[in-house]
Design a protein around this motif. Sequence first.
Motif, PDB file in Angstrom:
ATOM      1  N   ASP A  90      -3.955   3.050  -8.828  1.00  0.00           N
ATOM      2  CA  ASP A  90      -3.922   3.928  -9.998  1.00  0.00           C
ATOM      3  C   ASP A  90      -5.095   4.892  -9.927  1.00  0.00           C
ATOM      4  O   ASP A  90      -6.236   4.475  -9.780  1.00  0.00           O
ATOM      5  N   GLU A  99      -3.749  -1.909  -8.833  1.00  0.00           N
ATOM      6  CA  GLU A  99      -2.989  -2.576  -9.892  1.00  0.00           C
ATOM      7  C   GLU A  99      -1.994  -3.531  -9.265  1.00  0.00           C
ATOM      8  O   GLU A  99      -1.241  -3.156  -8.369  1.00  0.00           O
ATOM      9  N   ASP A 101       0.973  -5.682 -10.754  1.00  0.00           N
ATOM     10  CA  ASP A 101       1.785  -5.861 -11.960  1.00  0.00           C
ATOM     11  C   ASP A 101       2.657  -7.097 -11.781  1.00  0.00           C
ATOM     12  O   ASP A 101       3.457  -7.178 -10.850  1.00  0.00           O
ATOM     13  N   LEU A 106      -1.160  -7.329 -16.069  1.00  0.00           N
ATOM     14  CA  LEU A 106      -1.564  -6.330 -15.086  1.00  0.00           C
ATOM     15  C   LEU A 106      -2.963  -6.700 -14.611  1.00  0.00           C
ATOM     16  O   LEU A 106      -3.897  -6.763 -15.403  1.00  0.00           O
ATOM     17  N   TYR A 107      -3.101  -6.972 -13.328  1.00  0.00           N
ATOM     18  CA  TYR A 107      -4.404  -7.295 -12.746  1.00  0.00           C
ATOM     19  C   TYR A 107      -4.974  -6.030 -12.127  1.00  0.00           C
ATOM     20  O   TYR A 107      -4.281  -5.325 -11.392  1.00  0.00           O
ATOM     21  N   LEU A 108      -6.237  -5.757 -12.417  1.00  0.00           N
ATOM     22  CA  LEU A 108      -6.905  -4.546 -11.938  1.00  0.00           C
ATOM     23  C   LEU A 108      -8.121  -4.926 -11.098  1.00  0.00           C
ATOM     24  O   LEU A 108      -8.925  -5.767 -11.502  1.00  0.00           O
TER      25      LEU A 108
END
Length: 133
Positions: A90, A99, A101, A106-108
Amino acid sequence: MAEQSWRVPVRVAVGKSIIAGVLALLAVVAATQRWQIVVAGVAAAAVAAWAVRDLLVPVRLTADGAGLTLTTGLARRRLSWSQVDRVRVDLRRRSRLLEIDVGETLYLFSRYDLDADLDEVAARLESLRAAAR
């Protein structure tokens, strides 16, 4: 396929430790009122905890042919590739985040979480995901 992992670089944890030390020193030396000591002390403790987490659990992401292991906070979560909806980088105004998903979650991850180019990590994850299908 071989397992691959990405981790927080040691220099990031060391940098956070130095910042925590500076904040603690400011709390003792420069603060003239009680509330200043409390604020600087709380900030130092928070940054120190953040640094300790990086030292205790440095691996943020591991991937293999079966799926992913993600680390958030001090907890690890294992996901199969079938649970992963999307992997992408992103691009925001001044930040880039990987990201992952998984439906409702949502893991960032930033470059400082993984110590790698995020586009390369996303490509590697996608290749592992495609091979698992």
